[in-house]
Design a protein around this motif. Structure first.
Motif, PDB file in Angstrom:
ATOM      1  N   ASN A   1       0.828  -1.204   0.000  1.00  0.00           N
ATOM      2  CA  ASN A   1       0.000   0.000   0.000  1.00  0.00           C
ATOM      3  C   ASN A   1       0.860   1.251   0.000  1.00  0.00           C
ATOM      4  OD1 ASN A   1      -2.514   1.298   0.013  1.00  0.00           O
ATOM      5  ND2 ASN A   1      -2.398   1.599   2.236  1.00  0.00           N
ATOM      6  N   ASN A   2       1.973   1.210   0.770  1.00  0.00           N
ATOM      7  CA  ASN A   2       2.898   2.349   0.797  1.00  0.00           C
ATOM      8  C   ASN A   2       3.529   2.564  -0.568  1.00  0.00           C
ATOM      9  OD1 ASN A   2       2.546   3.189   3.421  1.00  0.00           O
ATOM     10  ND2 ASN A   2       4.152   1.862   4.241  1.00  0.00           N
TER      11      ASN A   2
ATOM     12  N   PHE B   1      -2.165  11.384   2.725  1.00  0.00           N
ATOM     13  CA  PHE B   1      -1.256  10.336   3.183  1.00  0.00           C
ATOM     14  C   PHE B   1      -0.577  10.671   4.504  1.00  0.00           C
ATOM     15  CE2 PHE B   1      -0.606   9.158  -1.558  1.00  0.00           C
ATOM     16  CZ  PHE B   1      -1.840   8.541  -1.569  1.00  0.00           C
TER      17      PHE B   1
ATOM     18  N   GLN C   1       2.295   1.911  -3.459  1.00  0.00           N
ATOM     19  CA  GLN C   1       1.297   2.526  -4.333  1.00  0.00           C
ATOM     20  C   GLN C   1       1.193   4.027  -4.075  1.00  0.00           C
ATOM     21  OE1 GLN C   1      -2.162   0.172  -3.450  1.00  0.00           O
ATOM     22  NE2 GLN C   1      -1.618  -1.455  -4.904  1.00  0.00           N
ATOM     23  N   LYS C   2       1.275   4.394  -2.793  1.00  0.00           N
ATOM     24  CA  LYS C   2       1.247   5.818  -2.441  1.00  0.00           C
ATOM     25  C   LYS C   2       2.460   6.542  -3.027  1.00  0.00           C
ATOM     26  CE  LYS C   2      -1.207   5.243   1.975  1.00  0.00           C
ATOM     27  NZ  LYS C   2      -1.085   5.381   3.447  1.00  0.00           N
ATOM     28  N   TYR C   3       3.624   5.907  -2.921  1.00  0.00           N
ATOM     29  CA  TYR C   3       4.848   6.528  -3.429  1.00  0.00           C
ATOM     30  C   TYR C   3       4.797   6.654  -4.949  1.00  0.00           C
ATOM     31  CZ  TYR C   3       6.671   5.425   1.239  1.00  0.00           C
ATOM     32  OH  TYR C   3       6.865   5.334   2.592  1.00  0.00           O
TER      33      TYR C   3
ATOM     34  N   ALA D   1       2.618   9.538  -5.796  1.00  0.00           N
ATOM     35  CA  ALA D   1       3.295  10.808  -5.495  1.00  0.00           C
ATOM     36  C   ALA D   1       4.349  11.134  -6.545  1.00  0.00           C
ATOM     37  CB  ALA D   1       3.941  10.728  -4.114  1.00  0.00           C
TER      38      ALA D   1
ATOM     39  N   LEU E   1      -2.030  15.204  -1.772  1.00  0.00           N
ATOM     40  CA  LEU E   1      -1.465  13.928  -1.332  1.00  0.00           C
ATOM     41  C   LEU E   1      -0.809  14.049   0.044  1.00  0.00           C
ATOM     42  CD1 LEU E   1       0.135  12.531  -4.626  1.00  0.00           C
ATOM     43  CD2 LEU E   1      -1.979  11.803  -3.515  1.00  0.00           C
TER      44      LEU E   1
END
Length: 442
Positions: free
Chosen positions: A3-4, A54, A6-8, A11, A50
């Motif tokens: 999940n992290n 996040f 995907q966030k990165y 971004a 974001l």
């Protein structure tokens, strides 16, 4: 963890896309497609959104003293620009100034704020950024080269005759963004023998980026390339403690491979590139091109005349302050950005702005001395992403200053302002990550 990641990725896609790499944002996200909204505004706002979504703490940026100082300097400079151009040396009434400068040129005014999300993103992750830059960058560079070679419109490529009647064509993209980052990255990883994912793809991307610079047949791009390659080599040799003989041998291999690919894909462009380099030398010595024509440097005395007439606050944004000796119809701040912006902002404004480079340069130098104390093994095992991003980002600034006529171009072009903010944020974050890792280890 997934999940992290995907966030990165989200971004870094936002950061990469805002710079218009290969001109794809202009091509596929034009204002008519987005309902009159400029793509930079969308990605700019989305990046800050974001941060909230996040859970990034914006205060962490201002905990960094160098980042805080840089932010304050650029904020003061932006306020100086608004005050001087809007009130001291107005070329319009304030309503027109608001529309023509504060709205239309907004990216060059507020673009420095983009340092904040980049710093905070990079403070959490550099590995995904590096991987994303390699994969996304190499794909775009490959599509760009295919568009040139096979004359297809996957990526829009501009084609112009280098000199009228010569038949020599130069090719350039509508934007490069962070694509040229692959050149110093490939040099650091190849010469430094650093193991990272997608290393072979990085080498391909580095060669493709080199080719696309060469076929521009543009002196400014060549000078920038020399600065980028030179500092990437120097910092890699010094910081990763590599013997010069080995480094030169490896670089010759990398450079030779690039030239081989160039001669296969564009058989005549090796000679064209050499002519471009010879022309740089000719202009430097005599002010004339190889065919005896005066270069655009003939405008420099006109700039100097205006600078002497308006030394402190400059002439402002428009032409109302210029003398009859200045040919305003031939004035373009992007052609002569170094002298044009000294003229427009005055020595006071430029001195304020130069504090930004002084503070950042001091930060780079002090960290350079600290990093030299690390062993090679520690750097490539514990800090490899920090060191390659640090060197690659510093190389960007070397290329910026090497292309001396284009210095201060970011004060006119908003995308260049944001691009510089990205590299500034990466430098600050990579060094802060090293510091935090050291504290944790101790």
């Amino acid at each position: 963890m997934k999940n992290n990641n995907q966030k990165y990725i989200l971004a870094w896609f936002c950061v990469f896309a805002i710079t218009n790499p290969a001109g794809i944002a202009n091509q596929y996200l034009a204002k008519n497609v987005l309902g009159g909204i400029f793509f930079i505004d969308i990605f700019f706002v989305f990046a800050f959104l974001l941060l909230f979504l996040f859970g990034y703490n914006r205060k962490y940026f201002f905990y960094n003293q160098t980042g805080r100082n840089i932010f304050n300097i650029l904020l003061i400079f932006s306020l100086y620009k608004i005050f001087i151009w809007g009130f001291v040396n107005p070329d319009y009434n304030f309503g027109d100034f608001f529309r023509e400068v504060l709205v239309r040129e907004r990216d060059s005014i507020y673009g420095f704020i983009f340092i904040i999300p980049v710093y905070l993103f990079a403070l959490r992750d550099l590995k995904i950024f590096t991987k994303f830059s390699i994969i996304f960058g190499t794909i775009l560079l490959g599509l760009s080269l295919i568009s040139v070679l096979f004359n297809v419109d996957i990526i829009t490529v501009n084609v112009l005759e280098r000199s009228l009647g010569t038949g020599i064509l130069r090719y350039y993209l509508n934007g490069y963004g962070l694509l040229n980052l692959l050149i110093p990255l490939s040099i650091v990883v190849f010469i430094g023998k650093i193991q990272i994912p997608n290393k072979r793809m990085l080498y391909v991307g580095g060669v493709l980026a080199f080719l696309l610079v060469v076929i521009t047949l543009t002196k400014g791009q060549y000078l920038k390339l020399v600065g980028i390659v030179g500092v990437a080599l120097l910092f890699t040799i010094k910081l990763l403690k590599i013997k010069v003989s080995k480094s030169v041998r490896k670089f010759v291999i990398f450079f030779g491979l690039s030239i081989l690919v160039l001669n296969i894909a564009f058989p005549k462009y090796g000679g064209y590139a050499k002519s471009g380099i010879d022309e740089i030398i000719s202009i430097t010595k005599s002010g004339e091109t190889l065919d005896g024509k005066m270069s655009r440097n003939w405008m420099i005395p006109a700039f100097m005349f205006e600078i002497k007439r308006h030394p402190v606050f400059g002439t402002g944004h428009g032409y109302s302050q210029l003398s009859d000796q200045f040919v305003s119809s031939q004035f373009d701040a992007t052609d002569f950005s170094f002298f044009a912006h000294i003229m427009q902002y005055g020595l006071l404004g430029i001195c304020i702005y130069l504090l930004y480079f002084f503070v950042l340069g001091k930060h780079v130098y002090s960290n350079f001395k600290i990093i030299r104390k690390f062993s090679r093994e520690d750097l490539i095992n514990d800090y490899k992403y920090e060191i390659i991003i640090f060197i690659a980002s510093v190389s960007y600034f070397a290329g910026y200053f090497a292309s001396v006529h284009n210095v201060f171009l970011e004060l006119t072009k908003g995308i260049s302002r944001i691009e510089m903010s990205i590299y500034t944020g990466l430098i600050l974050a990579s060094m802060e990550r090293m510091r935090l890792k050291q504290l944790k280890a101790n």
